[in-house]
Design an enzyme around this catalytic site. Structure first.
Site, PDB file in Angstrom:
ATOM      1  CB  CYS A  12      -0.881   0.053   1.252  1.00  0.00           C
ATOM      2  SG  CYS A  12      -2.093  -1.259   1.375  1.00  0.00           S
ATOM      3  CG  ASP A  31       9.778   0.068   4.235  1.00  0.00           C
ATOM      4  OD1 ASP A  31       8.627   0.187   3.765  1.00  0.00           O
ATOM      5  OD2 ASP A  31      10.198  -1.009   4.736  1.00  0.00           O
ATOM      6  CG  ASP A  74      12.884  -1.501  13.219  1.00  0.00           C
ATOM      7  OD1 ASP A  74      11.755  -1.090  13.584  1.00  0.00           O
ATOM      8  OD2 ASP A  74      13.211  -2.697  13.265  1.00  0.00           O
ATOM      9  NE  ARG A 101      -0.277  -6.780   3.646  1.00  0.00           N
ATOM     10  CZ  ARG A 101      -0.602  -7.859   2.957  1.00  0.00           C
ATOM     11  NH1 ARG A 101      -1.301  -8.823   3.500  1.00  0.00           N
ATOM     12  NH2 ARG A 101      -0.193  -7.968   1.707  1.00  0.00           N
ATOM     13  CB  THR A 145      -7.637  -4.051   9.765  1.00  0.00           C
ATOM     14  OG1 THR A 145      -8.547  -5.073   9.353  1.00  0.00           O
ATOM     15  CG2 THR A 145      -7.277  -4.307  11.202  1.00  0.00           C
ATOM     16  CB  SER A 186      -5.356 -12.997  13.375  1.00  0.00           C
ATOM     17  OG  SER A 186      -5.037 -11.667  12.922  1.00  0.00           O
ATOM     18  CE1 TYR A 188      -2.367  -6.209  10.417  1.00  0.00           C
ATOM     19  CE2 TYR A 188      -4.320  -7.462   9.839  1.00  0.00           C
ATOM     20  CZ  TYR A 188      -3.566  -6.311   9.747  1.00  0.00           C
ATOM     21  OH  TYR A 188      -4.010  -5.261   8.998  1.00  0.00           O
ATOM     22  CG  HIS A 189      -7.307  -8.937  12.241  1.00  0.00           C
ATOM     23  ND1 HIS A 189      -7.050 -10.183  11.733  1.00  0.00           N
ATOM     24  CD2 HIS A 189      -7.705  -8.181  11.184  1.00  0.00           C
ATOM     25  CE1 HIS A 189      -7.305 -10.192  10.427  1.00  0.00           C
ATOM     26  NE2 HIS A 189      -7.693  -8.986  10.064  1.00  0.00           N
ATOM     27  CE  LYS A 192      -2.779  -2.846  11.269  1.00  0.00           C
ATOM     28  NZ  LYS A 192      -2.139  -1.720  10.597  1.00  0.00           N
ATOM     29  CG  ASN A 247      -4.766  -9.107  -5.233  1.00  0.00           C
ATOM     30  OD1 ASN A 247      -5.735  -8.741  -5.911  1.00  0.00           O
ATOM     31  ND2 ASN A 247      -3.834  -8.267  -4.799  1.00  0.00           N
ATOM     32  CD  GLU A 331     -12.485 -17.298   9.169  1.00  0.00           C
ATOM     33  OE1 GLU A 331     -12.350 -16.076   9.305  1.00  0.00           O
ATOM     34  OE2 GLU A 331     -12.251 -17.894   8.104  1.00  0.00           O
TER      35      GLU A 331
HETATM   36  N1  LIG Z   1      -2.996  -5.046   2.243  1.00  0.00           N
HETATM   37  C1  LIG Z   1      -4.233  -5.024   2.741  1.00  0.00           C
HETATM   38  O1  LIG Z   1      -5.166  -5.625   2.198  1.00  0.00           O
HETATM   39  C2  LIG Z   1      -4.525  -4.226   3.956  1.00  0.00           C
HETATM   40  C3  LIG Z   1      -5.837  -4.226   4.452  1.00  0.00           C
HETATM   41  C4  LIG Z   1      -6.122  -3.499   5.616  1.00  0.00           C
HETATM   42  C5  LIG Z   1      -5.115  -2.793   6.246  1.00  0.00           C
HETATM   43  N2  LIG Z   1      -3.853  -2.800   5.749  1.00  0.00           N
HETATM   44  C6  LIG Z   1      -2.824  -2.054   6.489  1.00  0.00           C
HETATM   45  O2  LIG Z   1      -2.080  -1.223   5.646  1.00  0.00           O
HETATM   46  C7  LIG Z   1      -0.719  -1.153   6.084  1.00  0.00           C
HETATM   47  C8  LIG Z   1       0.203  -1.498   4.952  1.00  0.00           C
HETATM   48  O3  LIG Z   1      -0.105  -2.806   4.483  1.00  0.00           O
HETATM   49  P1  LIG Z   1       0.629  -3.427   3.223  1.00  0.00           P
HETATM   50  O4  LIG Z   1      -0.299  -4.386   2.609  1.00  0.00           O
HETATM   51  O5  LIG Z   1       1.193  -2.332   2.418  1.00  0.00           O
HETATM   52  O6  LIG Z   1       1.802  -4.262   3.952  1.00  0.00           O
HETATM   53  P2  LIG Z   1       3.330  -4.464   3.481  1.00  0.00           P
HETATM   54  O7  LIG Z   1       3.894  -5.501   4.388  1.00  0.00           O
HETATM   55  O8  LIG Z   1       3.401  -4.687   2.025  1.00  0.00           O
HETATM   56  O9  LIG Z   1       3.985  -3.035   3.817  1.00  0.00           O
HETATM   57  C9  LIG Z   1       4.374  -2.652   5.087  1.00  0.00           C
HETATM   58  C10 LIG Z   1       5.698  -1.920   4.947  1.00  0.00           C
HETATM   59  O10 LIG Z   1       6.113  -1.471   6.243  1.00  0.00           O
HETATM   60  C11 LIG Z   1       7.466  -1.824   6.426  1.00  0.00           C
HETATM   61  N3  LIG Z   1       7.677  -2.002   7.870  1.00  0.00           N
HETATM   62  C12 LIG Z   1       7.135  -2.924   8.710  1.00  0.00           C
HETATM   63  N4  LIG Z   1       7.593  -2.755   9.957  1.00  0.00           N
HETATM   64  C13 LIG Z   1       8.436  -1.694   9.928  1.00  0.00           C
HETATM   65  C14 LIG Z   1       9.230  -1.042  10.910  1.00  0.00           C
HETATM   66  N5  LIG Z   1       9.248  -1.462  12.188  1.00  0.00           N
HETATM   67  N6  LIG Z   1       9.997   0.011  10.535  1.00  0.00           N
HETATM   68  C15 LIG Z   1       9.989   0.448   9.241  1.00  0.00           C
HETATM   69  N7  LIG Z   1       9.258  -0.137   8.279  1.00  0.00           N
HETATM   70  C16 LIG Z   1       8.493  -1.199   8.613  1.00  0.00           C
HETATM   71  C17 LIG Z   1       7.688  -3.084   5.603  1.00  0.00           C
HETATM   72  O11 LIG Z   1       9.045  -3.259   5.261  1.00  0.00           O
HETATM   73  C18 LIG Z   1       6.786  -2.832   4.406  1.00  0.00           C
HETATM   74  O12 LIG Z   1       7.489  -2.177   3.374  1.00  0.00           O
HETATM   75  C19 LIG Z   1      -0.591  -2.122   7.220  1.00  0.00           C
HETATM   76  O13 LIG Z   1      -0.608  -1.457   8.460  1.00  0.00           O
HETATM   77  C20 LIG Z   1      -1.809  -2.986   7.089  1.00  0.00           C
HETATM   78  O14 LIG Z   1      -2.224  -3.479   8.348  1.00  0.00           O
HETATM   79  C21 LIG Z   1      -3.529  -3.507   4.626  1.00  0.00           C
END
Ligand SMILES: NC(=O)c1ccc[n+]([C@@H]2O[C@H](COP(=O)([O-])OP(=O)(O)OC[C@H]3O[C@@H](n4cnc5c(N)ncnc54)[C@H](O)[C@@H]3O)[C@@H](O)[C@H]2O)c1
Ligand SMILES: NC(=O)c1ccc[n+]([C@@H]2O[C@H](COP(=O)([O-])OP(=O)(O)OC[C@H]3O[C@@H](n4cnc5c(N)ncnc54)[C@H](O)[C@@H]3O)[C@@H](O)[C@H]2O)c1
Lengths: 415, 415
Positions: A12, A31, A74, A101, A145, A186, A188-189, A192, A247, A331
């Site tokens: 995202c 990142d 980080d 995530r 989420t 989960s 993860y959830h 959040k 996907n 679930e």
């Molecule tokens: N993809 C989905 O369908 C979806 C749905 C609902 C919510 N989200 C939320 O959107 C956000 C992004 O999701 P995504 O799908 O892009 O995930 P992703 O894993 O592709 O991207 C997350 C990014 O954050 C970086 N990251 C993680 N921990 C870090 C840290 N401690 N320091 C620096 N960088 C860090 C990772 O390297 C990665 O590039 C997440 O919080 C996720 O919970 C995603």
């Protein structure tokens, strides 16, 4: 605006960074590339051939003349450098995607549970703490989420974050607006949910301006910005851990693998196209809450569907076969999900619907890169409790009598 | 029963460990002695001369013939050894006191906020994770706080954890029992909200048996067990960070320091005597929830008082002077607090009331050790936000015209 995008290399975060940059904002990506390292850990990878972040940024500069900054750090552990960055850069806003995530990844083992909790809680707390310590009035936009609401919401329409309840007071019935009671599915959830508590606290004690986006499941890969150059291609996860359900169906269809519906597929989920996600971020940034008010919560989703209906839709379009496999998650088999999501529509969002976008997505991404699919990574193997079963189709189970299929039909050509 | 007491060297954990040992249980204390190191960090210390944990345990064996085990480990970071301990020892229950528990300490700086969040969340998550991984049916009893409810509860009687609410469902009004909506007043209190979410999750997904004790503010120091030998003496914090309000008033009275009432003193708080706390732990252990049901929550308190009424009570008994000082906390000046706390009474608790116990506490502890008081540590200096003021009486402020008092009256002799 000056905007820091935490997690700006992710699924995202990358298209959101490009979109914000295209709009003329000064964007700094932060990142630690943990997501790329998890690819190595799992031996899995993006369906699309994603480039290094340096190559991505160079391509963006070439294509648009716009500059993206990168700070590798980080967020969960390197507090001092995060604080320094804020104090030096003085951003107007931070968009916070930097968390682990994947729900299945968060359930793989104790190590994965503990990493997810530790990484996500500390990342969020560090950002909040650093904003307070900086003394700057930075608007924080966080990706949460829809899963914080839990899926046990039968009979109720889920509001945007806050619920009006009536309780028995000492002087009769009284009303309160409370954070919607959570029931995460989960680890993860659950992180959040913890984030949500952190936000409520810092908004109250420190009058921080915070927007929390309760996002549905993303589908799609490309946005107008990622399509400008092949090197800008976004990641596309199809594996059992990081692949999001729709996907995964698209890839399964493209390679002739059965569409793996967990259990009865009666789970109802909320969806949003990746391009709409980038637009919602833009709208959230343009409409920050005041200082000293509660956290602003949006439901960031555009449609809800039952998983089995999605599978049927993809099967219809492609000729793929649907197979009901065991559900590795703890679930309910069936759930209702009615969601209020008017706020973004009121602000001008025009959603991309599944019926418009699905076919394009299949051709542009799933079919185009199908040679890169590793069948071993398709099924969901991470179990919520010891007595659950992985979501593997019968022909692909280790004990399958005929052995593993070696030459799968590419159903998409047939379809 | 075989019981592991996490944080068993602390103010509550030590007398609880002795009580459980006295009842014939096999007790293993786990502690990383972080609390003793914080004494060094703050340059403050217990009013009572506490002994090393080894000396304490030796004295207990001498006095009673009973053995206490000690395992020194950090519950928040040393997961592997924690898991090993559970798998080897196979305890029936764990009592979890091992958290950073001072609200003012949690607000001192970013470092203190971050330490508190990191330590408390990871300690709790590690315990839960280790119980699941061990596969053992261990009952977890956790010390939470009444402060999770927040103090904005005017007009409502706080139930034991769960609140019945009516909401507008799609087919008319419907009722739900939800976790009481939280509103924590400090980073420390917020970590207890996070704990609560962790418990709800693990009880649901893994069917763990969990009891969460929403405890009021402890007063008093001694229990029948700690009084058996001087070397068993419990810690008594009177400083602005770790001292609990009533214990601080007792010491202030003993050394002729004004009783520092923050703001108007209209804050209503819940209290429980330390001996009743040990008895509540005993009762909670004897009455675990079933597997597969929600977390069992008790309100562990016996009386509520406004802070200014407590000060007046101590002043009446001792002749001490009350002074209203600035409130370093970001909180309402006045609040009501009505609490349901029948469950422990039903199980047989006979509470020690303030009116019975206060005078003894003053003579046995505050007056006895008053020579050890360091005046510099009495006021509360940790500020909730930058614009708050420390809670220092006028005569003790750095800008006080007469300079700091050098020879304080010992009000308790005069009283
Ligand atoms: N993809 C989905 O369908 C979806 C749905 C609902 C919510 N989200 C939320 O959107 C956000 C992004 O999701 P995504 O799908 O892009 O995930 P992703 O894993 O592709 O991207 C997350 C990014 O954050 C970086 N990251 C993680 N921990 C870090 C840290 N401690 N320091 C620096 N960088 C860090 C990772 O390297 C990665 O590039 C997440 O919080 C996720 O919970 C995603
Ligand atoms: N004292 C009160 O008035 C009060 C009121 C309500 C709730 N509580 C709760 O009761 C519990 C105990 O409080 P207390 O007053 O005894 O505090 P304390 O600080 O005296 O004791 C806590 C003990 O836990 C240990 N500890 C902390 N983190 C640890 C870790 N990561 N690994 C191993 N050991 C660790 C410390 O060294 C200390 O010995 C806390 O959870 C607190 O929130 C206390």
């Amino acid at each position: 605006m000056k905007i820091v995008v935490l997690g700006g290399d992710g699924f995202c975060g990358w298209p959101a960074s490009l979109h914000l940059s295209a709009l003329g904002n000064e964007v700094t990506i932060v990142d630690n590339f943990s997501r790329r390292r998890i690819d190595e850990e799992l031996g899995a990878g993006s369906l699309t051939p994603i480039r290094s972040n340096a190559e991505r940024r160079a391509a963006w500069a070439e294509a648009t003349g716009r500059h993206l900054d990168l700070v590798e750090l980080d967020v969960a552990t390197d507090y001092e450098r995060l604080l320094d960055l804020l104090v030096t850069l003085r951003p107007d806003a931070i968009v916070h995607f930097a968390e682990q995530r994947s729900a299945p990844y968060s359930m793989k083992s104790s190590r994965h549970k503990r990493y997810t909790v530790n990484n996500n809680v500390n990342a969020t707390d560090n950002v909040l703490c650093a904003i307070v310590e900086s003394g700057l009035d930075i608007h924080l936009v966080h990706l949460g989420t829809m899963g914080v609401y839990g899926y046990g919401t039968a009979g109720m329409k889920i509001p945007e974050g806050y619920l009006d309840v009536a309780v028995n007071g000492e002087a009769g019935e009284m009303h309160r607006e409370i954070l919607y009671p959570t029931s995460p599915g989960s680890i993860y959830h659950m992180t959040k949910v913890l984030d949500q508590d952190l936000f409520a606290y810092y908004a109250k004690n420190d009058a921080l301006r915070i927007t929390d986006l309760h996002q549905g499941i993303i589908w799609g890969t490309s946005t107008p910005e990622t399509q400008l150059d092949e090197r800008l291609v976004n990641r596309f996860d199809y594996d059992g851990d990081y692949g999001t359900v729709l996907n995964r169906f698209l890839v399964q269809a493209a390679v002739g693998y059965p569409l793996t519906v967990h259990g009865t597929g009666g789970q109802t989920r909320a969806f949003i196209h990746i391009q709409d996600m980038t637009r919602c971020i833009e709208l959230a940034l343009a409409n920050p809450p005041e200082r000293g008010v509660r956290v602003k919560i949006f439901n960031q989703m555009t449609e809800t569907h039952r998983v089995r209906d999605l599978a049927a839709m993809v099967a219809r379009l492609t000729g793929a076969v649907v197979e009901n496999v065991p559900d590795p998650r703890n679930e309910a088999d069936e759930n209702e999900l009615h969601v209020t999501a008017e706020a973004f529509l009121d602000l001008g969002l025009h959603p991309t619907t599944l019926s418009q976008g699905l076919l394009g997505e299949i051709n542009q991404t799933a079919a185009k890169y199908r040679d890169r699919v590793d069948f071993a990574h398709i099924p969901a193997r991470s179990l919520w409790t010891k007595d659950r079963q992985p979501g593997i189709p019968a022909a692909y189970r280790e004990d399958s009598p005929g052995g593993l299929p070696t030459d799968p039909v590419t159903a998409i050509d047939a379809g």
